[in-house]
Design an enzyme around this catalytic site. Structure first.
Site, mmCIF file in Angstrom:
data_model
loop_
_atom_site.group_PDB
_atom_site.id
_atom_site.type_symbol
_atom_site.label_atom_id
_atom_site.label_comp_id
_atom_site.label_asym_id
_atom_site.label_seq_id
_atom_site.Cartn_x
_atom_site.Cartn_y
_atom_site.Cartn_z
ATOM 1 N N HIS A 206 0.680 -1.179 0.113
ATOM 2 C CA HIS A 206 -0.004 0.130 0.002
ATOM 3 C C HIS A 206 0.862 1.287 0.030
ATOM 4 O O HIS A 206 0.332 2.331 0.044
ATOM 5 C CB HIS A 206 -0.964 -0.007 1.113
ATOM 6 C CG HIS A 206 -0.375 0.197 2.551
ATOM 7 N ND1 HIS A 206 0.243 -0.905 3.171
ATOM 8 C CD2 HIS A 206 -0.209 1.397 3.196
ATOM 9 C CE1 HIS A 206 0.799 -0.232 4.379
ATOM 10 N NE2 HIS A 206 0.586 0.734 4.306
HETATM 11 N N1 UDP Z 1 -3.245 -5.612 9.621
HETATM 12 C C1 UDP Z 1 -4.488 -6.117 9.686
HETATM 13 N N2 UDP Z 1 -5.300 -6.666 8.295
HETATM 14 C C2 UDP Z 1 -4.910 -6.444 7.300
HETATM 15 C C3 UDP Z 1 -3.356 -5.812 6.981
HETATM 16 C C4 UDP Z 1 -2.852 -5.538 8.272
HETATM 17 O O1 UDP Z 1 -5.070 -6.410 10.821
HETATM 18 O O2 UDP Z 1 -5.323 -7.007 6.134
HETATM 19 C C5 UDP Z 1 -2.667 -5.055 10.702
HETATM 20 C C6 UDP Z 1 -1.317 -5.548 11.049
HETATM 21 O O3 UDP Z 1 -1.247 -5.843 12.241
HETATM 22 C C7 UDP Z 1 -0.402 -4.542 10.542
HETATM 23 C C8 UDP Z 1 -1.137 -3.256 11.058
HETATM 24 O O4 UDP Z 1 -2.414 -3.715 10.340
HETATM 25 O O5 UDP Z 1 0.751 -4.576 11.159
HETATM 26 C C9 UDP Z 1 -0.898 -2.101 10.123
HETATM 27 O O6 UDP Z 1 -0.937 -2.217 8.903
HETATM 28 P P1 UDP Z 1 -0.630 -1.253 7.604
HETATM 29 O O7 UDP Z 1 0.355 -2.115 6.912
HETATM 30 O O8 UDP Z 1 -1.494 -0.640 7.045
HETATM 31 O O9 UDP Z 1 0.557 0.013 8.264
HETATM 32 P P2 UDP Z 1 1.736 0.293 8.353
HETATM 33 O O10 UDP Z 1 2.666 -0.282 9.447
HETATM 34 O O11 UDP Z 1 2.716 0.128 7.211
HETATM 35 O O12 UDP Z 1 1.714 1.725 8.844
#
Ligand code: UDP
Length: 358
Positions: A206
């Site tokens: 993403h």
């Molecule tokens: N996550 C979830 N379902 C999904 C994708 C992600 O529960 O389909 C959780 C997972 O714990 C991940 C967190 O959401 O670490 C944060 O996700 P994201 O990748 O959106 O954020 P980033 O850490 O890149 O800011």
């Protein structure tokens, strides 16, 4: 004492939940206020996490979603200022690196409300990444910088932050993960999707640099399409990525199971039993390190180098050929897991102690 915490987007929920719980456990007289800015607002990106992580209902909901970075950040600031003036907390707690983090920190700094930044000190050294700007600005104005690992302390010291403002408390994401393990074990995500443990890849993408540029997105999906000829790929698709795939009419192979964003228990269950995780997420790099699952991070850099030095993470230069080469290499040489210090489920307890004793 009164502590006001802010959540806005998906990665914030699993960081704030253990902190609110630990503060209540340490001192039930502390008044806590939870503000949701609304950056992520729907069932799949927000509500499911409130239920599964047992977050309290927000006391204030700012209802700010969408818009450019400037519009979103500015609108959160405008809506947050009267909320902060009304509640007059002794501490503002912000987590991570999203627009809500920096917007609320800016408002608090001008109103003289002390700011605690959880997950301070992480640096990708890539200012093309919007999150890096949010990290730099938030850390520059925070009064208490709570780091997840010693590299965070080193970055802050190198930037001239006084030692007395910094505390290495460990990783709150891992607090949520450890607490949820029994529920993660009970998830039936694998059986519902007819997957065998170790018999599939879990993918998430993403970051704007990967999904907003049509050629790059087509290359990365091209690599996943190829890999899916040998192993099924589960791909919970972020709303941003789904929109870009549609806009650019990029075709996904039948071996890729495109699903909506998953709830925490199902997602973590799929992560725990995956052969390999392919991602550009921040949090997923940490969770795979804790679980000892091999992770290929499709980015030129990471703000979480400890997941490479000590964990199971490897960086892959974004691109079709580099991802296919890394996929072959990682199977021949899977990284050996080692969990970083203070990723022990007690980071929020340490945060509560620091806040309550200031
Ligand atoms: N996550 C979830 N379902 C999904 C994708 C992600 O529960 O389909 C959780 C997972 O714990 C991940 C967190 O959401 O670490 C944060 O996700 P994201 O990748 O959106 O954020 P980033 O850490 O890149 O800011």
């Amino acid at each position: 004492m009164k502590i006001l915490s802010v959540v806005g987007a998906r990665p914030n929920f699993m960081k704030i939940a253990p902190i609110i719980r630990a503060i209540s456990a340490a001192d039930s007289d502390v008044e806590q206020v939870l503000v949701h800015t609304g950056q992520h607002f729907d069932e799949k990106m927000s509500d499911v996490f409130f239920r599964e992580l047992e977050l309290p209902k927000p006391d204030e909901h700012l209802g700010i979603s969408g818009g450019s970075h400037a519009t979103q950040t500015a609108n959160i600031m405008i809506e947050f200022e009267p909320v902060l003036l009304r509640h007059k907390p002794d501490w503002l707690v912000v987590v991570g690196d999203v627009n809500s983090t920096v917007a609320c920190a800016l408002v608090a700094s001008k109103l003289g409300v002390p700011i605690a930044h959880v997950e301070a000190g992480l640096r990708s050294r890539d200012r093309g990444m919007p999150e890096e700007i949010n990290r730099l600005v938030t850390d520059a104005i925070a009064d208490l910088l709570l780091t997840p690992s010693p590299d965070g302390d080193e970055n802050l010291i190198a930037e001239g932050v006084p030692q007395e403002k910094i505390r290495c408390v460990g990783n709150v994401m891992i607090d949520s993960l450890i607490r949820a393990l029994p529920k993660i074990e009970q998830s039936n995500a694998l059986s519902t999707m007819e997957l065998e443990p170790g018999g599939y890849v879990l993918a998430t993408l993403h970051r704007p640099s990967n999904v907003d540029e049509p050629n790059m997105l087509a290359e990365l999906i091209g690599a996943l399409n190829k890999i899916s000829e040998t192993l099924p790929i589960v791909f919970p698709v972020h709303p941003r990525t789904r929109a870009r795939l549609k806009d650019n009419n990029i075709q996904v192979a039948p071996g890729i199971m495109m699903v909506d964003p998953l709830g925490y228990f199902d997602f973590m269950s799929l992560m725990k039993s995956a052969k390999v995780v392919m991602t550009d997420s921040g949090g997923v790099q940490e969770e795979t390190t804790y679980l000892g699952v091999t992770c290929l991070t499709v980015r030129p850099n990471t703000e979480r180098p400890i997941t490479i030095d000590e964990g199971t993470n490897r960086l892959v230069q974004p691109g079709k050929e580099s991802l296919l080469a890394a996929w072959a290499e990682i199977q021949a040489n899977p990284p050996k897991p080692r969990c970083p210090e203070l990723w022990d489920g007690k980071a929020a307890e340490r945060i509560a102690q620091v806040l309550l004793n200031r």
